[in-house]
Design a protein around this motif. Sequence first.
Motif, PDB file in Angstrom:
ATOM      1  N   ASP A 161       0.820  -1.211   0.000  1.00 47.33           N
ATOM      2  CA  ASP A 161       0.000   0.000   0.000  1.00 47.33           C
ATOM      3  C   ASP A 161       0.856   1.265   0.000  1.00 47.33           C
ATOM      4  OD1 ASP A 161      -2.611   1.308   0.173  1.00 47.33           O
ATOM      5  OD2 ASP A 161      -1.943   1.932   2.158  1.00 47.33           O
ATOM      6  N   ASP A 162       0.388   2.271  -0.729  1.00 47.49           N
ATOM      7  CA  ASP A 162       1.101   3.547  -0.798  1.00 47.49           C
ATOM      8  C   ASP A 162       0.412   4.624   0.022  1.00 47.49           C
ATOM      9  OD1 ASP A 162      -1.156   3.956  -2.272  1.00 47.49           O
ATOM     10  OD2 ASP A 162      -0.140   4.488  -4.132  1.00 47.49           O
ATOM     11  N   GLY A 163      -0.404   4.204   0.982  1.00 52.27           N
ATOM     12  CA  GLY A 163      -1.107   5.153   1.829  1.00 52.27           C
ATOM     13  C   GLY A 163      -2.549   5.375   1.461  1.00 52.27           C
ATOM     14  N   GLN A 164      -3.043   4.700   0.433  1.00 49.47           N
ATOM     15  CA  GLN A 164      -4.413   4.896  -0.006  1.00 49.47           C
ATOM     16  C   GLN A 164      -5.419   4.073   0.787  1.00 49.47           C
ATOM     17  OE1 GLN A 164      -4.525   4.171  -4.232  1.00 49.47           O
ATOM     18  NE2 GLN A 164      -3.873   6.253  -4.707  1.00 49.47           N
ATOM     19  N   LEU A 165      -5.072   2.834   1.134  1.00 49.36           N
ATOM     20  CA  LEU A 165      -6.030   1.927   1.767  1.00 49.36           C
ATOM     21  C   LEU A 165      -5.748   1.674   3.240  1.00 49.36           C
ATOM     22  CD1 LEU A 165      -6.401  -0.755  -1.056  1.00 49.36           C
ATOM     23  CD2 LEU A 165      -7.827   1.230  -0.612  1.00 49.36           C
ATOM     24  N   LEU A 166      -4.636   2.167   3.739  1.00 45.64           N
ATOM     25  CA  LEU A 166      -4.268   2.001   5.145  1.00 45.64           C
ATOM     26  C   LEU A 166      -4.133   3.385   5.769  1.00 45.64           C
ATOM     27  CD1 LEU A 166      -3.404   0.107   7.461  1.00 45.64           C
ATOM     28  CD2 LEU A 166      -1.046   0.333   6.638  1.00 45.64           C
ATOM     29  N   PRO A 167      -5.053   3.775   6.648  1.00 44.46           N
ATOM     30  CA  PRO A 167      -4.962   5.104   7.265  1.00 44.46           C
ATOM     31  C   PRO A 167      -3.654   5.294   8.020  1.00 44.46           C
ATOM     32  CG  PRO A 167      -7.122   4.127   7.645  1.00 44.46           C
ATOM     33  CD  PRO A 167      -6.264   3.047   7.056  1.00 44.46           C
ATOM     34  N   ALA A 168      -3.240   6.526   8.140  1.00 43.72           N
ATOM     35  CA  ALA A 168      -1.969   6.837   8.791  1.00 43.72           C
ATOM     36  C   ALA A 168      -1.983   6.422  10.253  1.00 43.72           C
ATOM     37  CB  ALA A 168      -1.678   8.334   8.667  1.00 43.72           C
ATOM     38  N   ALA A 169      -0.844   5.926  10.723  1.00 45.09           N
ATOM     39  CA  ALA A 169      -0.702   5.510  12.119  1.00 45.09           C
ATOM     40  C   ALA A 169      -0.963   6.685  13.048  1.00 45.09           C
ATOM     41  CB  ALA A 169       0.689   4.945  12.354  1.00 45.09           C
ATOM     42  N   GLY A 170      -1.615   6.393  14.186  1.00 44.50           N
ATOM     43  CA  GLY A 170      -1.865   7.415  15.186  1.00 44.50           C
ATOM     44  C   GLY A 170      -3.086   8.271  14.953  1.00 44.50           C
ATOM     45  N   THR A 171      -3.829   8.005  13.875  1.00 41.71           N
ATOM     46  CA  THR A 171      -5.025   8.796  13.567  1.00 41.71           C
ATOM     47  C   THR A 171      -6.276   8.082  14.040  1.00 41.71           C
ATOM     48  OG1 THR A 171      -5.279   7.784  11.379  1.00 41.71           O
ATOM     49  CG2 THR A 171      -3.889   9.759  11.531  1.00 41.71           C
ATOM     50  N   GLU A 172      -7.353   8.842  14.156  1.00 44.85           N
ATOM     51  CA  GLU A 172      -8.644   8.252  14.506  1.00 44.85           C
ATOM     52  C   GLU A 172      -9.107   7.296  13.414  1.00 44.85           C
ATOM     53  OE1 GLU A 172     -12.020   7.535  16.884  1.00 44.85           O
ATOM     54  OE2 GLU A 172     -10.067   8.443  17.301  1.00 44.85           O
ATOM     55  N   GLU A 173      -8.776   7.615  12.172  1.00 42.19           N
ATOM     56  CA  GLU A 173      -9.125   6.725  11.059  1.00 42.19           C
ATOM     57  C   GLU A 173      -8.441   5.372  11.199  1.00 42.19           C
ATOM     58  OE1 GLU A 173      -9.983  10.820   9.844  1.00 42.19           O
ATOM     59  OE2 GLU A 173      -8.250   9.855  10.770  1.00 42.19           O
ATOM     60  N   ARG A 174      -7.184   5.377  11.653  1.00 40.96           N
ATOM     61  CA  ARG A 174      -6.465   4.113  11.846  1.00 40.96           C
ATOM     62  C   ARG A 174      -7.108   3.290  12.964  1.00 40.96           C
ATOM     63  NH1 ARG A 174      -1.387   2.877  10.042  1.00 40.96           N
ATOM     64  NH2 ARG A 174      -0.732   0.790  10.686  1.00 40.96           N
ATOM     65  N   ARG A 175      -7.579   3.947  14.020  1.00 41.14           N
ATOM     66  CA  ARG A 175      -8.233   3.230  15.104  1.00 41.14           C
ATOM     67  C   ARG A 175      -9.521   2.578  14.607  1.00 41.14           C
ATOM     68  NH1 ARG A 175     -12.357   3.416  18.117  1.00 41.14           N
ATOM     69  NH2 ARG A 175     -13.079   5.408  17.279  1.00 41.14           N
ATOM     70  N   ARG A 176     -10.320   3.342  13.852  1.00 41.29           N
ATOM     71  CA  ARG A 176     -11.559   2.772  13.324  1.00 41.29           C
ATOM     72  C   ARG A 176     -11.259   1.661  12.328  1.00 41.29           C
ATOM     73  NH1 ARG A 176     -13.422   8.374  13.511  1.00 41.29           N
ATOM     74  NH2 ARG A 176     -12.721   8.654  11.358  1.00 41.29           N
ATOM     75  N   TYR A 177     -10.255   1.874  11.493  1.00 39.68           N
ATOM     76  CA  TYR A 177      -9.840   0.841  10.548  1.00 39.68           C
ATOM     77  C   TYR A 177      -9.528  -0.461  11.280  1.00 39.68           C
ATOM     78  CZ  TYR A 177      -6.278  -1.809   7.983  1.00 39.68           C
ATOM     79  OH  TYR A 177      -5.533  -2.821   7.424  1.00 39.68           O
ATOM     80  N   ARG A 178      -8.754  -0.394  12.344  1.00 37.53           N
ATOM     81  CA  ARG A 178      -8.368  -1.588  13.097  1.00 37.53           C
ATOM     82  C   ARG A 178      -9.596  -2.275  13.701  1.00 37.53           C
ATOM     83  NH1 ARG A 178      -5.036   0.659  16.272  1.00 37.53           N
ATOM     84  NH2 ARG A 178      -3.174   0.294  14.984  1.00 37.53           N
TER      85      ARG A 178
END
Length: 224
Positions: free
Chosen positions: A80-97
Amino acid sequence: MIEVHHLENSRSQRVIWLLEELSVDYKVITYRRDPKTMLAPASLKQVHPLGKSPVIVDTESDDVVAESGAIIEYLLERFDDGQLLPAAGTEERRRYRFWLHHAEGSAMPPLVMSLVFSRLDKPPVPALIRPIARLLASGVKSKFLDPQIQDLLSFWENACGEHAWLAGEAFSGADIQMSFPLLALEGQGRLADHPRLTDLLARMRNRPAYQRAVEQGGEFSMAE
């Protein structure tokens, strides 16, 4: 190259979709279910000891990866080049997980149990005990499984009103992971009263990568 060991009408359809989204070179090796048991063939055990799908083989590293969530994480970390995996430490990454693990940890168990119980009054269950099995299945589904599934649907419907996609405003691997329980419930006619989920699934289907994945591996359905 990534080899996808794909069992027809199974969770592995998500892996093909992800690879299409990532534009990764891959090869699909398709396995057919036993028409009587609907189980995977024994030949899958030559790829992974559990003999289940999905399984991928990374031919560059010889890594063999099983389990849908683990495969999605492996492929996103690798390609992934950052399109499908939200950035670490963000609220989006928490929801993604959360959604990545929720799909298999909380969503699929009652759906699979519901499917199993719906088949207790059919072969290969002996005809003599089918009436008893039918009563047992009906009780378990109405008192235990259906309320759980309704709770899940309500939770998902409300979550869909918060953002464009499950992890946030951008499409992510979490949406791919959650497509399987959504397709399963659609196949059972359970999405009719949930317009946000219906819209979410429609937008998933409209993605060109999803359409290419269906051409390669078919679309999953879990009709009872």
